[in-house]
Enzyme design. Sequence first.
Site, mmCIF file in Angstrom:
data_model
loop_
_atom_site.group_PDB
_atom_site.id
_atom_site.type_symbol
_atom_site.label_atom_id
_atom_site.label_comp_id
_atom_site.label_asym_id
_atom_site.label_seq_id
_atom_site.Cartn_x
_atom_site.Cartn_y
_atom_site.Cartn_z
ATOM 1 N N ASP A 158 0.835 -1.210 0.000
ATOM 2 C CA ASP A 158 0.000 0.000 0.000
ATOM 3 C C ASP A 158 0.868 1.258 0.000
ATOM 4 O OD1 ASP A 158 0.872 -0.805 2.594
ATOM 5 O OD2 ASP A 158 -0.427 0.727 3.463
ATOM 6 N N GLU A 159 0.250 2.364 -0.367
ATOM 7 C CA GLU A 159 0.810 3.706 -0.213
ATOM 8 C C GLU A 159 2.313 3.786 -0.511
ATOM 9 O OE1 GLU A 159 -2.360 5.504 2.956
ATOM 10 O OE2 GLU A 159 -0.693 4.446 3.830
#
Length: 414
Positions: A158-159
């Site tokens: 993620d991210e």
Amino acid sequence: MKYKYTYRSLHLDCARHFFSVETVKKVIEGISYGNLNVLHWHLSDDHGWRIESKKFSKLHECSGEYYTQEEIREVVAFAKEKDIEVIPEIDMPGHNLALLSAFPEYSCKGAPVIPAKARGVYRTILCAGKKQTLTFIEELLEEIIPLFDSQYFHIGGDEAPKDEWKECPYCNAKMKELGLTSYEDLQGDFTAQVCKVLKKHGKTPICWNDALLASNIPEDVVIQYWTIDYAKEMKAFVENGGKWIYSDMFELYLDYPHSMIPLKKVYEFTPHLYKYPLPNQDGCIGFEACTWTEHIDNEKDLCEHIFPRIYAMAERANGEEHTDYESFKERVREKIKLLEKADIPYTKEEWWDPEGKARRNDAIQFYLNMSAGVDEEEAKKQAASAAPKLQFILHFIKEFYKISDILAFLKALF
Ligand SMILES: [Zn+2]
């Protein structure tokens, strides 16, 4: 008893703030009362690296407290007695300031960084172009994998901002070599390499749904749906028969206060992918509630966020007959007797479903705290984004304000 889903889980972040083995055991004890069978243990992030490494001791020395390998085995064994499998998460290529503070050579620039102190998404991530980064990750995983006997292994995904990859000669050379046209696909290739290592050890990888931005991640990765940002990609993945876990942030993020996500809401959610109705739920292996700890730093606060809301998700995942909310609360009161006996803190009944002004004020306070501390100098320099996302703000407004409130506010202004 036959449960509806094979994956019934609580996620616990011990990287942003560290929690003692005793506290982790209390959490495991508490979730066992709801017949959960998974603890997803988030052990690395920008703020900390929490696993002792005998090969790379600089890693656990870089950010304060950590679990010795013996303690990890102790937690895994304790959970196993309660039929709970502990799935570790080593997030990559993003969320890695702690690791990179010990080994800066595995980022694109190789410049020194320090572990994060404030909430945020940070620009410096693992370099996907340097061969030695993958070699290091492989060696590290080979050390960590044997500590856990879970079927699954979570690798985050993620991210991961691509700012530094775009300027990196190694990453760009790798793109050329592989004939890739997008940096997201470079992450896809990185993920695929890491998955190979996991599969060699018989592990099934799990990634957050951000990883679906890549067109080339292995089809058999289990995807954990948390953010509506990539709901469209998620829908396509589900339609193609992918396996996935439901963790919608506005329904199953227990680090949000009761004012944002009351008990009743957790009991009554219907799985969906943002505005897309679910084509089918065949690939859904289960539900997971997440407890991130940027703003939670002690056992009492941690447990009050988890209990009793986790029991609402648990009933849904167990597939117990979905009756009315009042009778559910009766069953929660029974569980609370068990929590009290085990000295596990929980939220008192008067705050299960806050209403009116008290609810709104509490939510505003939470919202303000989310942004607090992010303007520390280092955070500012390194963070790609520190403030809550637009989707969060829109959700907040929708949840707490009617059109008439906004009109009244504007009227007062002019
Ligand atoms: Zn690079």
